[in-house]
Design an enzyme around this catalytic site. Structure first.
Site, PDB file in Angstrom:
ATOM      1  NE  ARG A   1      -1.591 -11.114  10.203  1.00 31.32           N
ATOM      2  CZ  ARG A   1      -2.676 -11.888  10.175  1.00 31.32           C
ATOM      3  NH1 ARG A   1      -3.769 -11.469   9.553  1.00 31.32           N
ATOM      4  NH2 ARG A   1      -2.671 -13.075  10.755  1.00 31.32           N
TER       5      ARG A   1
ATOM      6  N   GLY B   1       1.431 -15.184  20.093  1.00 29.95           N
ATOM      7  CA  GLY B   1       1.690 -15.406  18.667  1.00 29.95           C
ATOM      8  C   GLY B   1       2.170 -16.833  18.506  1.00 29.95           C
ATOM      9  CB  SER B   2       0.314 -20.033  18.317  1.00 33.56           C
ATOM     10  OG  SER B   2      -0.463 -19.741  17.178  1.00 33.56           O
TER      11      SER B   2
ATOM     12  CB  CYS C   1      -3.497 -12.705  17.498  1.00 29.16           C
ATOM     13  SG  CYS C   1      -1.741 -12.346  17.751  1.00 29.16           S
TER      14      CYS C   1
ATOM     15  CG  HIS D   1     -28.070   5.078 -13.868  1.00 33.86           C
ATOM     16  ND1 HIS D   1     -27.964   3.971 -14.679  1.00 33.86           N
ATOM     17  CD2 HIS D   1     -29.390   5.251 -13.632  1.00 33.86           C
ATOM     18  CE1 HIS D   1     -29.174   3.507 -14.940  1.00 33.86           C
ATOM     19  NE2 HIS D   1     -30.055   4.256 -14.314  1.00 33.86           N
TER      20      HIS D   1
ATOM     21  NE  ARG E   1       2.080  -8.072  13.848  1.00 37.32           N
ATOM     22  CZ  ARG E   1       1.985  -9.227  13.182  1.00 37.32           C
ATOM     23  NH1 ARG E   1       1.940 -10.378  13.856  1.00 37.32           N
ATOM     24  NH2 ARG E   1       1.898  -9.252  11.869  1.00 37.32           N
TER      25      ARG E   1
END
Length: 805
Positions: free
Chosen positions: A518, A709-710, A759, A428, A586
């Site tokens: 992730r 993946g910088s 990414c 409720h 990943r």
């Protein structure tokens, strides 16, 4: 005896349709509609009959109650609790002291005997109020009128009917009608008399065909608790909760996305010989620790929910999410739908405007529970232990109590926020809070002890399924975006996502899927245990870890299966939220020191000088030290793709140093049924090591795509430890050497016909970096959710310049 279908005072469910709301109210009209139209599709509804609104009017006229009620309500003030209470009580007493007309009594008794059939034992029935203004698409009237269970015999039935008629004038019903603009004298009450389902011997619950918090349309949410259903509806217990994904359910899969065990402290059962007909009794600890229904039952209920929703959507010519109640008969084992009504909050949401609440900072968490809504509010705490003290409540305070029922509604509309000890997302307190637009946190268990009168707090329901009560009034902002004005760029804009609880809500941000899901967050937050510790559970030497694992995996004799199930559920939530768009998962990329911090992990992980460059990523998956753990990851992924049907899930291998490693990892995956190309499975590789750029042509033969993946790539190109504060200023993805390598790998991928995206953090932090990537012709940019809209505008601007240059 012939069924008395022709009389205006009695209608059997089989003779009623949804068009009969003015005659039998929303509840009965919906029951009749399902009995007539959906039984052929397998949906089971217990039989029964309606005592019509015309019968109610006949009673009011014959007992000469209409003028008395008008006179009593003439000076009604719903904002004055004492005035409201006095007027409501007087009207109810007038109705209860009146006598039902003899002709109506005769008809009700005849219909009851018809329902009872040849049995000589009085039939137990549920007697439910069904107002002619309730269960409409724009007003829920949740719990406004009464329901009585386990009613035996004609004498008890007739008395209960009067109680139902009187409940049209409970304080909360009077207050609610005034708030919604309904005329008291244009709303009448019908009553449903329905064969009881013996859920007192089994379980029952509530279903919504839409996610109640985010408005995500493709999920069925089911709650379940032992005993009769009133405990779930009223929030007296915290039920189990399940989420099922509609699109792949309809293709024959088994997509149970989430299973949450509720505390289920009590169950409502028949009270043999008691005056109240039902009573609450404690639930045994072993039963509380397990789920109340099986996966097969969850899926069957979800299928019925879809059938009901599809029927009403076709009937209305638009999407019609539904709110249903179900029950399981403990004698026959059968499932039944006992109520169906329109969902009244998310179905009215404007999908063209994105509204998000964001905390500017956090403080000490005082208590937490299930979040209702997605808003944030601040206010002073008012702890109210029972309804007799609701007069103490002041507008703008945060209401803290054990649970609410419809009697609390007049003060709930004044609250800044609502906190309850008990209840789930279908109770409720949750239903009314949603309709009022008030943030609520239910099922905190100890909220009334943790929070003190007068304490200033922040109620945050904007951080996923878990709601938090923070100490003091914290600053927050409300962001509103008109999505109609946002164009779609050529470059795919995807999202980086870790928390499955946020997935449904984030799916409303314009996107092309998830570029990085992730796995580590799911493992560390929902599993918490090293996979090898689960595999070796019986021979674990660490007794403290063993005790903790036993507690977390309660109900699992097969400990590794706990890892598989929890990981699959977390991944499935993300894959379902964005279905059919691609979601790139990943595989685990913990460093050894992070793995060691999982429960039981220290025994399995080496101590490394530089974990960033050590035993991580692809190197673990085929190595004897972790092979068995990787097998569990593969089993979870296979469950999501094959059992749940979420084939939009793609996989990505992190930190793959050599071509040989790529071959070994894929061979390992094949052992567990994950073969590249089979069933449309695509496997990507993270491009985060200079070798991935230098040998991009060779990696392109082995993988379907690359994701830059910088963060790691910048670290390794510049030789900078990004965890060292001394050399941290040198770390910059915009460095010419980094940009040169990225330009080179994008060109290689385009030449080889392979997809390439990014990414890493850089495009989220620097819009000019995103513009650089667009200029190089990257296929997709995956961003942190809070930067998607801002960066999309920068991408559109760059694409426009390139188009005209």
């Amino acid at each position: 005896m012939n069924t008395p279908t022709s009389h205006p005072f009695i209608k059997w469910f089989a003779d009623i349709t949804i068009d009969d709301v003015p005659l039998v109210g929303g509840k009965n009209a919906s029951l009749g509609e399902m009995v007539r139209e959906l039984a052929s599709q397998g949906v089971k509804v217990p039989d029964g009959f309606a005592i019509t609104a015309e019968a109610f009017r006949h009673f009011i006229r014959e007992a000469q109650l209409d003028e008395r009620i008008r006179a009593t309500l003439a000076d009604l003030d719903t904002h004055d609790m004492a005035n409201l209470s006095e007027r409501g009580h007087a009207v109810r007493q007038a109705i209860l002291s009146a006598t039902l007309p003899a002709d109506l009594q005769t008809l009700i008794e005849a219909a009851y005997r018809q329902l009872q059939g040849v049995s000589t034992v009085p039939l137990d029935v549920a007697v439910r109020s069904s107002a002619t203004a309730e269960d409409l698409p724009d007003a829920s009237f949740a719990g406004q009128q009464e329901t009585y269970l386990n009613v035996h015999g004609t004498t008890a039935l007739l008395e209960t009917c009067k109680r139902c008629f009187a409940s049209l004038f409970t304080d909360r019903a009077i207050s609610y009608r005034v708030d919604k603009g309904f005329d008291h004298f244009k709303v009448a009450l019908s009553i449903g008399v329905q064969r009881m389902v013996r859920s007192d011997l089994a379980c029952s619950g509530v279903m919504f065909t839409i996610d109640t918090e985010s408005g995500f349309r493709d999920a069925v949410m089911i709650s379940a608790a032992y005993g009769l259903g009133e405990n779930v509806v009223q929030g007296s217990v915290t039920p189990d909760e399940f989420l099922v994904f509609k699109p792949t359910l309809k293709t024959g899969h088994r997509p149970v996305l989430q299973k949450t065990v509720g505390s289920k402290e009590f169950k409502l059962v028949y009270d043999s010989g008691g005056g109240k007909m039902v009573k609450n009794i404690p639930v045994a600890p072993a039963d509380r620790a397990r789920l109340a229904i099986t996966d097969d039952e969850v899926l069957e209920l979800a299928r019925w929910a879809c059938i009901v929703e599809d029927h009403y959507s076709a009937k209305r010519g638009q999407h019609a999410p539904m709110d249903l109640e179900w029950a399981k008969d403990g004698i026959t084992g059968e499932l039944f739908i006992v109520q169906a009504r329109p969902e009244t909050v998310q179905s009215r949401k404007d999908l063209d405007v994105l509204e998000s609440y964001v905390l500017s900072k956090r403080s000490t968490v005082l208590t937490s529970g299930r979040s209702v809504g997605a808003k944030i509010a601040t206010g002073r705490v008012r702890v109210i232990k029972s309804a007799e003290f609701i007069g103490q409540f002041q507008e703008g305070e945060v209401l803290v109590t054990d649970k609410t029922d419809p009697d609390w509604q007049p003060i709930m509309k004044k609250a800044a926020g609502i906190i309850t000890n008990r209840g789930g997302r279908t109770c409720h307190a949750a239903i009314v809070s949603r309709e009022l637009g008030v943030p609520a946190i239910v099922g905190t268990e100890h909220g009334t002890e943790a929070l003190k009168d007068g304490q200033m707090v922040t109620v945050s329901c904007a951080e996923g399924d878990t709601g938090f009560v923070y100490e003091s009034a914290l600053p927050f902002e409300v962001q509103r975006t008109d999505l109609k004005a946002l164009a779609k760029p050529r470059t795919k804009v995807m999202m980086n996502l870790a928390n499955p609880e946020e997935a449904f809500a984030l799916s409303f941000i314009p996107n092309d899927g998830v570029g990085l899901a992730r796995m580590e967050f799911i493992i560390s937050t929902y599993i918490k245990i090293h996979p090898l510790a689960l595999i070796d559970f019986d021979k674990l030497a660490d007794t403290a870890a063993k005790t903790e694992i036993e507690k977390l995996t309660a109900g699992y004799t097969d400990k590794p299966q706990f890892f598989v199930d929890k990981l699959a559920q977390g991944v499935a939530m993300i894959a379902a939220a964005f279905y059919p768009k691609e979601v790139i998962l990943r595989l685990s990329d913990f460093k050894t020191n992070e793995y060691a911090n999982l429960i039981g992990g220290k025994a399995y992980e080496p101590a490394e000088e530089n974990p960033m460059l050590g035993f991580r990523g692809a190197s673990r998956y085929y190595h004897p030290r972790y092979q068995a753990g990787f097998a569990l990851e593969c089993r979870a992924v296979k469950k999501v793709r094959d059992e749940m049907g979420l084939t939009n899930l793609k996989l990505m291998i992190p930190f793959c140093r050599t071509i040989e490693e790529g071959i070994k990892v894929q061979a390992e995956m094949e052992k567990h049924g994950l073969k590249r190309g089979q069933g449309g499975l695509e496997i990507y590789v993270m491009c985060e090591i200079p070798a991935n750029v230098i040998l991009a042509e060779e990696f392109a033969e082995l993988f379907d795509g690359f994701s830059i993946g910088s963060n790691d790539l910048t670290q390794l190109i510049l030789g900078v430890d990004r965890d060292s504060e001394i050399v941290a200023p040198i770390f910059d993805e915009r460095n010419a050497a980094v940009k040169s390598m990225i330009t080179r790998v994008i060109a290689t991928c385009r030449a080889k016909g392979r997809k390439i995206g990014i990414c890493g953090q850089a495009p989220s932090d620097y819009p000019e970096f995103a513009q650089f990537l667009v200029e190089q012709g990257i296929d997709s940019i995956s961003l942190n959710p809070d930067t998607v809209l801002k960066t999309t505008l920068a991408i559109l601007e760059t694409e426009d310049v390139l188009k005209h240059s």
